[in-house]
Design an enzyme around this catalytic site. Structure first.
Site, PDB file in Angstrom:
ATOM      1  N   ASP A  66     -46.197 -23.391   5.330  1.00  0.00           N
ATOM      2  CA  ASP A  66     -45.353 -24.524   4.954  1.00  0.00           C
ATOM      3  C   ASP A  66     -44.000 -24.104   4.424  1.00  0.00           C
ATOM      4  O   ASP A  66     -43.000 -24.744   4.674  1.00  0.00           O
ATOM      5  CB  ASP A  66     -46.067 -25.366   3.888  1.00  0.00           C
ATOM      6  CG  ASP A  66     -46.975 -26.384   4.544  1.00  0.00           C
ATOM      7  OD1 ASP A  66     -46.691 -26.728   5.703  1.00  0.00           O
ATOM      8  OD2 ASP A  66     -47.958 -26.805   3.914  1.00  0.00           O
ATOM      9  N   ASN A  94     -37.235 -15.511  12.659  1.00  0.00           N
ATOM     10  CA  ASN A  94     -36.511 -16.559  13.378  1.00  0.00           C
ATOM     11  C   ASN A  94     -36.401 -17.845  12.574  1.00  0.00           C
ATOM     12  O   ASN A  94     -35.439 -18.591  12.736  1.00  0.00           O
ATOM     13  CB  ASN A  94     -37.222 -16.816  14.718  1.00  0.00           C
ATOM     14  CG  ASN A  94     -36.795 -18.115  15.345  1.00  0.00           C
ATOM     15  OD1 ASN A  94     -35.754 -18.194  15.998  1.00  0.00           O
ATOM     16  ND2 ASN A  94     -37.570 -19.178  15.148  1.00  0.00           N
ATOM     17  N   TYR A 160     -25.240 -21.824   4.790  1.00  0.00           N
ATOM     18  CA  TYR A 160     -25.702 -21.180   6.023  1.00  0.00           C
ATOM     19  C   TYR A 160     -24.889 -19.918   6.321  1.00  0.00           C
ATOM     20  O   TYR A 160     -25.454 -18.853   6.596  1.00  0.00           O
ATOM     21  CB  TYR A 160     -25.565 -22.200   7.150  1.00  0.00           C
ATOM     22  CG  TYR A 160     -26.086 -21.782   8.502  1.00  0.00           C
ATOM     23  CD1 TYR A 160     -27.452 -21.624   8.722  1.00  0.00           C
ATOM     24  CD2 TYR A 160     -25.221 -21.590   9.580  1.00  0.00           C
ATOM     25  CE1 TYR A 160     -27.936 -21.279   9.986  1.00  0.00           C
ATOM     26  CE2 TYR A 160     -25.698 -21.259  10.832  1.00  0.00           C
ATOM     27  CZ  TYR A 160     -27.058 -21.101  11.034  1.00  0.00           C
ATOM     28  OH  TYR A 160     -27.535 -20.763  12.265  1.00  0.00           O
ATOM     29  N   LYS A 164     -26.362 -16.124   6.331  1.00  0.00           N
ATOM     30  CA  LYS A 164     -26.334 -15.291   7.539  1.00  0.00           C
ATOM     31  C   LYS A 164     -25.532 -14.011   7.310  1.00  0.00           C
ATOM     32  O   LYS A 164     -25.914 -12.939   7.784  1.00  0.00           O
ATOM     33  CB  LYS A 164     -25.772 -16.086   8.726  1.00  0.00           C
ATOM     34  CG  LYS A 164     -26.630 -17.274   9.145  1.00  0.00           C
ATOM     35  CD  LYS A 164     -28.053 -16.872   9.536  1.00  0.00           C
ATOM     36  CE  LYS A 164     -28.863 -18.034  10.087  1.00  0.00           C
ATOM     37  NZ  LYS A 164     -30.242 -17.676  10.426  1.00  0.00           N
TER      38      LYS A 164
HETATM   39  C1  BGC Z   1     -25.905 -23.027  14.650  1.00  0.00           C
HETATM   40  C2  BGC Z   1     -25.641 -24.037  15.736  1.00  0.00           C
HETATM   41  C3  BGC Z   1     -24.213 -23.900  16.241  1.00  0.00           C
HETATM   42  C4  BGC Z   1     -23.898 -22.471  16.587  1.00  0.00           C
HETATM   43  C5  BGC Z   1     -22.447 -22.275  16.999  1.00  0.00           C
HETATM   44  C6  BGC Z   1     -25.556 -21.652  15.161  1.00  0.00           C
HETATM   45  O1  BGC Z   1     -25.797 -20.704  14.174  1.00  0.00           O
HETATM   46  O2  BGC Z   1     -27.264 -23.087  14.266  1.00  0.00           O
HETATM   47  O3  BGC Z   1     -25.854 -25.342  15.233  1.00  0.00           O
HETATM   48  O4  BGC Z   1     -24.036 -24.706  17.387  1.00  0.00           O
HETATM   49  O5  BGC Z   1     -24.191 -21.629  15.508  1.00  0.00           O
HETATM   50  O6  BGC Z   1     -21.558 -22.879  16.108  1.00  0.00           O
END
Ligand code: BGC
Length: 262
Positions: A66, A94, A160, A164
Site C-alpha cells: 500500500d 518504478n 517531483y 528526481k
Molecule cells: C512526467 C510526465 C511528463 C514528462 C515530460 C515525466 O517525468 O511524469 O507527466 O509528461 O515527464 O514532461
C-alpha cells in the site's frame, strides 16, 4: 546474433501493474527473467500483467504494497521476495507519483512531502533492501526511474523535480558504493511517454501538440521504448554501464527551442 538475455534472473518491479512498470515487466519477461510485480491498488491489473509475463514462459509473482514509503511494508515485501523467489538480481524502482500541480507558494506541505517520500524515500528503502541481498550474491542491477525533470525545471512540480534530482545523485552515490560488489546502479530518465500519469495531457489534442513541440522527434514515447531500454541495461550487454542517468526522451533534453534563432 546478439540478444537481450535475462534467463534465470529474478526481477522486482515496483508499481509493475501499470504504465512504465507494466511495460518493464513485459520486456524483462520477454528477455527470460522471472518477475515480481508490486502493486498498490487492486490486484486485477497486476494479475493481468503477471499473466502476460507467464505467457513468455517465466515465473511471475504479485505483491500488494500500500505504501512504498512505509519501511515495514517494504521489509515485508522483501521477505516475501526471499521466500517465494529465492533471490533477487534486478530491482526496478518504478513506483512514483508527480503529485498535483501547485506553485511552491501555494503548495500543500503534506502533499509536497508525500511526493518526495514516494519518489525518493520509497526508492531508497527498496534499493537498500535490494543491495543488502545482492551484495551477498556478488551481482545485481538496480534501476531507478528518474525523469527528464531531474534536469529540466518544471513549474508547479517542485516536489517531483527535487525528488528526481535527488534520486539521480542517490543512484550515482550508491553505484560508487556497490560497484566493487558486482552491482550496477543506473537511473533512467524517461521523457513524455504515453502512460496514465500524463494521460490528461496526451489525450487532449492541445496538450499533445504542446508536448510534441517539446520533443525533437515530434512524438510522445511508447512504454515499450522504456521497457526495452531497461531490459538492455539490466542485461550483461550493459555490463560496463553504471552510475549514470540514461535519458530516453526523443530528444527532449536537447533544448528544442534552439532549433532556430538564438
Ligand atoms: C512526467 C510526465 C511528463 C514528462 C515530460 C515525466 O517525468 O511524469 O507527466 O509528461 O515527464 O514532461
Amino acid at each position: 546474433m546478439i540478444a537481450i538475455e535475462l534467463k534465470g534472473r529474478k526481477a522486482l518491479v515496483t508499481g509493475g501493474d501499470s504504465g512504465l512498470g507494466a511495460a518493464t515487466v513485459k520486456s524483462l519477461a520477454q528477455a527470460g527473467a522471472d518477475v515480481a510485480i508490486s502493486y498498490r491498488h487492486t490486484s486485477d491489473a497486476a494479475d493481468q500483467v503477471a499473466a502476460l509475463a507467464r505467457s513468455f514462459g517465466v515465473q511471475a509473482y504479485t505483491f500488494r504494497l500500500d505504501n512504498i514509503s512505509a519501511t515495514s511494508e517494504v521489509d515485508a515485501m522483501f521477505q516475501r521476495v526471499d521466500q517465494q523467489m529465492g533471490g533477487l538480481d534486478i530491482l526496478v524502482n518504478n513506483a512514483g507519483t508527480d503529485g498535483a500541480r501547485a506553485l511552491c507558494a501555494d503548495s500543500d506541505i503534506a502533499a509536497w512531502r508525500q511526493v518526495v517520500e514516494v519518489d525518493l524515500f520509497g526508492a531508497y528503502y527498496c534499493a537498500r533492501a535490494a543491495v543488502q541481498r545482492m551484495t551477498k550474491q556478488g551481482r545485481g542491477v538496480v534501476i531507478n526511474t528518474s525523469s527528464v525533470h531531474e534536469f529540466i525545471p518544471w513549474a508547479g512540480y517542485s516536489a517531483y523535480t527535487s525528488a528526481k534530482a535527488g534520486l539521480s545523485m542517490f543512484s550515482k552515490t550508491l553505484a560508487q558504493e556497490v560497484a566493487s560488489a558486482g552491482i550496477r546502479v543506473i537511473a533512467i530518465a524517461p521523457g513524455a511517454i504515453k502512460t496514465p500519469i500524463n494521460a490528461n495531457v496526451w489525450q487532449d489534442p492541445k496538450g499533445l501538440a504542446d508536448l510534441d513541440d517539446k520533443i525533437p522527434m515530434g512524438r510522445v514515447g511508447e512504454p515499450d521504448e522504456i521497457g526495452h531500454t531497461i531490459a538492455f541495461l539490466c542485461s550483461d550487454l550493459a555490463s560496463y554501464i553504471t552510475g549514470i542517468t540514461v535519458p530516453v526522451d526523443g530528444g527532449m533534453l536537447l533544448y528544442p527551442d534552439f532549433r532556430q534563432g538564438g
